[in-house]
Design a protein around this motif. Structure first.
Motif, short mmCIF file in Angstrom:
data_model
loop_
_atom_site.label_atom_id
_atom_site.label_comp_id
_atom_site.label_asym_id
_atom_site.label_seq_id
_atom_site.Cartn_x
_atom_site.Cartn_y
_atom_site.Cartn_z
N LEU A 124 1.12 -0.01 -10.70
CA LEU A 124 -0.17 0.02 -10.01
C LEU A 124 0.02 0.99 -8.85
O LEU A 124 1.16 1.21 -8.20
CB LEU A 124 -0.35 -1.29 -9.17
N LYS A 125 -1.08 2.05 -8.65
CA LYS A 125 -1.00 3.02 -7.88
C LYS A 125 -1.22 2.72 -6.26
O LYS A 125 -2.19 1.89 -6.27
CB LYS A 125 -1.83 4.22 -8.17
N THR A 126 -0.41 2.77 -5.52
CA THR A 126 -0.47 2.50 -4.05
C THR A 126 -1.83 3.03 -3.20
O THR A 126 -1.88 4.24 -3.87
CB THR A 126 0.60 2.49 -3.34
N LYS A 127 -2.28 2.54 -2.53
CA LYS A 127 -3.38 3.49 -1.78
C LYS A 127 -3.05 3.34 -0.28
O LYS A 127 -2.24 2.66 0.40
CB LYS A 127 -4.59 2.60 -1.93
N LEU A 166 -1.63 -2.35 -1.72
CA LEU A 166 -2.47 -2.34 -2.99
C LEU A 166 -3.91 -2.77 -2.59
O LEU A 166 -4.20 -3.21 -1.75
CB LEU A 166 -1.77 -3.25 -3.79
N SER A 167 -4.77 -2.28 -3.54
CA SER A 167 -6.30 -2.77 -3.27
C SER A 167 -6.69 -3.98 -4.04
O SER A 167 -6.03 -4.62 -4.69
CB SER A 167 -7.15 -1.76 -3.86
N ASP A 177 -6.58 -4.01 -7.67
CA ASP A 177 -5.22 -4.52 -8.15
C ASP A 177 -5.15 -5.78 -8.29
O ASP A 177 -4.70 -6.33 -9.39
CB ASP A 177 -4.17 -3.77 -7.51
N GLU A 178 -5.57 -6.59 -7.13
CA GLU A 178 -5.52 -8.07 -7.25
C GLU A 178 -6.45 -8.72 -8.46
O GLU A 178 -6.02 -9.35 -8.95
CB GLU A 178 -6.19 -8.45 -6.04
N THR A 217 3.91 3.90 -6.23
CA THR A 217 3.75 3.22 -7.45
C THR A 217 4.32 1.98 -7.32
O THR A 217 5.75 1.94 -7.10
CB THR A 217 3.85 3.91 -8.80
N CYS A 256 5.18 -3.46 -12.24
CA CYS A 256 4.95 -4.94 -12.42
C CYS A 256 5.29 -5.28 -13.73
O CYS A 256 4.85 -4.68 -14.67
CB CYS A 256 3.55 -5.27 -11.95
#
Length: 60
Positions: free
Chosen positions: A11-14, A21-22, A25-26, A50, A53
């Motif tokens: 998952l790419k962080t924002k 995470l957004s 992502d959830e 990143t 997971c």
């Protein structure tokens, strides 16, 4: 004996803060959970942009 299968997603962080995470992502994790996947570990990469997971579920 139980058998397991595993899945790895990144998952790419924002945002300004590296480990944010957004809602998307959830939602992605919730869809995987509905399919039987369980999150067992979430680890940030070295650059912090990143999150790796690792998920597992019992084989059918």
């Amino acid at each position: 004996m139980k058998k397991w299968e595993y899945k790895i997603i990144n998952l790419k962080t924002k945002g300004v803060t590296n480990l944010v995470l957004s809602k998307d992502d959830e939602d992605k994790l919730n869809v995987l959970g509905e399919d039987g996947w369980q999150l067992v570990s979430a680890v940030p990469t070295v650059n912090g942009r990143t999150i790796c997971c690792m998920l597992m579920k019992e084989k059918e």
